[in-house]
Design a protein around this motif. Sequence first.
Motif, PDB file in Angstrom:
ATOM      1  N   ARG A  44     -17.764  -0.592  -3.355  1.00  0.00           N
ATOM      2  CA  ARG A  44     -16.369  -0.132  -3.045  1.00  0.00           C
ATOM      3  C   ARG A  44     -15.432  -0.552  -4.185  1.00  0.00           C
ATOM      4  O   ARG A  44     -15.749  -1.590  -4.774  1.00  0.00           O
ATOM      5  CB  ARG A  44     -15.978  -0.593  -1.932  1.00  0.00           C
ATOM      6  CG  ARG A  44     -16.845  -0.184  -0.745  1.00  0.00           C
ATOM      7  CD  ARG A  44     -16.949   1.190  -0.103  1.00  0.00           C
ATOM      8  NE  ARG A  44     -17.624   1.505   1.018  1.00  0.00           N
ATOM      9  CZ  ARG A  44     -18.947   1.692   1.098  1.00  0.00           C
ATOM     10  NH1 ARG A  44     -19.684   2.022  -0.042  1.00  0.00           N
ATOM     11  NH2 ARG A  44     -19.698   1.963   2.310  1.00  0.00           N
TER      12      ARG A  44
ATOM     13  N   ARG B  66     -11.330  -1.062  -4.933  1.00  0.00           N
ATOM     14  CA  ARG B  66     -10.055  -1.655  -4.359  1.00  0.00           C
ATOM     15  C   ARG B  66      -9.073  -1.005  -5.404  1.00  0.00           C
ATOM     16  O   ARG B  66      -8.788  -1.651  -6.220  1.00  0.00           O
ATOM     17  CB  ARG B  66      -9.880  -3.078  -4.070  1.00  0.00           C
ATOM     18  CG  ARG B  66      -8.976  -3.304  -2.874  1.00  0.00           C
ATOM     19  CD  ARG B  66      -8.763  -4.689  -2.306  1.00  0.00           C
ATOM     20  NE  ARG B  66     -10.193  -4.909  -1.756  1.00  0.00           N
ATOM     21  CZ  ARG B  66     -10.350  -4.269  -0.320  1.00  0.00           C
ATOM     22  NH1 ARG B  66      -9.082  -3.551   0.337  1.00  0.00           N
ATOM     23  NH2 ARG B  66     -11.443  -4.566   0.345  1.00  0.00           N
ATOM     24  N   LEU B  67      -8.329  -0.215  -4.839  1.00  0.00           N
ATOM     25  CA  LEU B  67      -6.942   0.630  -5.644  1.00  0.00           C
ATOM     26  C   LEU B  67      -5.905  -0.330  -5.407  1.00  0.00           C
ATOM     27  O   LEU B  67      -5.781  -1.282  -4.354  1.00  0.00           O
ATOM     28  CB  LEU B  67      -6.818   1.806  -5.118  1.00  0.00           C
ATOM     29  CG  LEU B  67      -8.060   2.845  -5.253  1.00  0.00           C
ATOM     30  CD1 LEU B  67      -7.577   4.181  -4.644  1.00  0.00           C
ATOM     31  CD2 LEU B  67      -7.912   3.194  -6.814  1.00  0.00           C
TER      32      LEU B  67
ATOM     33  N   ASP C 191      -2.977  -0.091  -4.131  1.00  0.00           N
ATOM     34  CA  ASP C 191      -2.478   0.010  -2.665  1.00  0.00           C
ATOM     35  C   ASP C 191      -3.252  -0.470  -1.839  1.00  0.00           C
ATOM     36  O   ASP C 191      -2.683  -0.384  -0.395  1.00  0.00           O
ATOM     37  CB  ASP C 191      -1.907   1.432  -2.426  1.00  0.00           C
ATOM     38  CG  ASP C 191      -3.037   2.430  -2.612  1.00  0.00           C
ATOM     39  OD1 ASP C 191      -4.202   2.011  -2.718  1.00  0.00           O
ATOM     40  OD2 ASP C 191      -2.915   3.799  -2.521  1.00  0.00           O
ATOM     41  N   GLY C 192      -4.426  -0.739  -2.001  1.00  0.00           N
ATOM     42  CA  GLY C 192      -5.307  -1.464  -1.038  1.00  0.00           C
ATOM     43  C   GLY C 192      -6.218  -0.590  -0.213  1.00  0.00           C
ATOM     44  O   GLY C 192      -7.337  -0.945   0.216  1.00  0.00           O
ATOM     45  N   GLU C 193      -5.939   0.683  -0.768  1.00  0.00           N
ATOM     46  CA  GLU C 193      -6.930   1.780  -0.367  1.00  0.00           C
ATOM     47  C   GLU C 193      -8.295   1.490  -1.114  1.00  0.00           C
ATOM     48  O   GLU C 193      -8.261   0.893  -2.304  1.00  0.00           O
ATOM     49  CB  GLU C 193      -6.470   3.206  -0.684  1.00  0.00           C
ATOM     50  CG  GLU C 193      -5.332   3.506   0.197  1.00  0.00           C
ATOM     51  CD  GLU C 193      -5.644   3.382   1.630  1.00  0.00           C
ATOM     52  OE1 GLU C 193      -6.780   4.339   1.925  1.00  0.00           O
ATOM     53  OE2 GLU C 193      -5.061   2.978   2.797  1.00  0.00           O
ATOM     54  N   LEU C 194      -9.373   2.021  -0.497  1.00  0.00           N
ATOM     55  CA  LEU C 194     -10.663   2.012  -1.185  1.00  0.00           C
ATOM     56  C   LEU C 194     -11.094   3.164  -1.873  1.00  0.00           C
ATOM     57  O   LEU C 194     -10.880   4.446  -1.433  1.00  0.00           O
ATOM     58  CB  LEU C 194     -11.785   1.773  -0.104  1.00  0.00           C
ATOM     59  CG  LEU C 194     -11.760   0.417   0.480  1.00  0.00           C
ATOM     60  CD1 LEU C 194     -12.658   0.177   1.462  1.00  0.00           C
ATOM     61  CD2 LEU C 194     -11.764  -0.711  -0.599  1.00  0.00           C
ATOM     62  N   MET C 195     -11.776   3.083  -2.961  1.00  0.00           N
ATOM     63  CA  MET C 195     -12.649   4.311  -3.857  1.00  0.00           C
ATOM     64  C   MET C 195     -14.176   4.097  -3.360  1.00  0.00           C
ATOM     65  O   MET C 195     -14.538   3.182  -3.640  1.00  0.00           O
ATOM     66  CB  MET C 195     -12.399   4.311  -5.068  1.00  0.00           C
ATOM     67  CG  MET C 195     -12.810   5.239  -5.982  1.00  0.00           C
ATOM     68  SD  MET C 195     -12.763   5.343  -7.859  1.00  0.00           S
ATOM     69  CE  MET C 195     -10.956   5.595  -7.767  1.00  0.00           C
TER      70      MET C 195
ATOM     71  N   GLU D 179     -16.860   9.250  -5.272  1.00  0.00           N
ATOM     72  CA  GLU D 179     -15.717   9.263  -6.392  1.00  0.00           C
ATOM     73  C   GLU D 179     -16.062   8.402  -7.669  1.00  0.00           C
ATOM     74  O   GLU D 179     -15.704   8.843  -8.788  1.00  0.00           O
ATOM     75  CB  GLU D 179     -14.577   9.115  -5.853  1.00  0.00           C
ATOM     76  CG  GLU D 179     -13.235   9.304  -6.661  1.00  0.00           C
ATOM     77  CD  GLU D 179     -11.861   9.152  -5.972  1.00  0.00           C
ATOM     78  OE1 GLU D 179     -10.761   9.473  -6.680  1.00  0.00           O
ATOM     79  OE2 GLU D 179     -11.939   8.814  -4.783  1.00  0.00           O
TER      80      GLU D 179
END
Length: 349
Positions: A144, A146-147, A149-153, A157
């Motif tokens: 995973r 971690r972007l 902003d805390g969101e995951l890629m 993707e």
Amino acid sequence: MACPRCQTLPLTASARGELLLTFAVRELRDKCLDYLERAMLVHRVEGMVVRLPDTSLLGFLERLRADAPFNILEREGILALLLAPGEDLDFNAFTRAHSLEHWFALLAARPLLEILEAQRFVSWFQPIVSIADGAVVGHEALLRGRLPDGELMFPGEIFSLAAANDLLFQVDRQARASALHCAAAQGLDGLLFINFLPTAIYDPVHCLRSTVNWARKLDIDPARIVFEVVETERVGDIEHLKRILDYYRAAGYRVALDDVGSGYASLNLLAQLRPDIIKIDMEIIRDIDRDPARQSIYRALAGIAAELGIELLAEGIETEAELDYVRRHGADLAQGYLFGRPGPEVAGS
């Protein structure tokens, strides 16, 4: 010695130097000079080469994207190369020159580049159980990103962007490091399955040395680690893959093939590579308890594995009926949502 292919990034916010632009035709150079004048960007001209001193390539590309002075065809006809301070323009430097259109594509991959630059990959873990008694015997590390902003890629993707922008080497190296460090941080016991892309490794002695060193520093017994070959269908050079697997085995690790049964190539690899473990493609496992065609394929693979002394892992198990079938027909290990979904923390660790 550090490998520039997997340890350097082509486009970062911190990189500055002399930016060189060269052009397919003189008219394109003149159009670029007109733009640079209007944008009041310091530059000098040397024939068909334009030099911009003390420039951020990322900043220049972002400005070009906003101003849009060139169309796609024109961007294909302009090559850009950033020289580091004090770097000479030699043949090696030329290998980093790309068209503006190529650099624009990298801008679209900027979220992945930011993850790589800040080393914000993390690994989630999914349990692997013994068919004999249902005990958890290990985990697969799943990547995973971690972007900011805390969101995951997620992997789909990550690897799509990496493949499109020649970043697979950097991603694969950091993914292996993330798996080892995250497993050590959680104090995981048992087997640790770590995915790797054979096509992202030039020479195993150099490319995999860091992985072996990380495992040693983290005090992870090599016998616990299973390096899992992914995208086996894309392996074009079997001898190269054999060298990689031989290197891992010589260091005491085990190896596995993923998605076996998804095509002829993976079946052919079984005979040539003799992996320690094969993971049966989840599309074969799905509804296997009531699909005679899937059962035939599975039993053939189970028979081959038994004859070659290879452990068989049934992947993607979601129902008790699927588990019961593979239990009765030769599986040694199992993995799937029935036993647990991937998560950032392992229960009991």
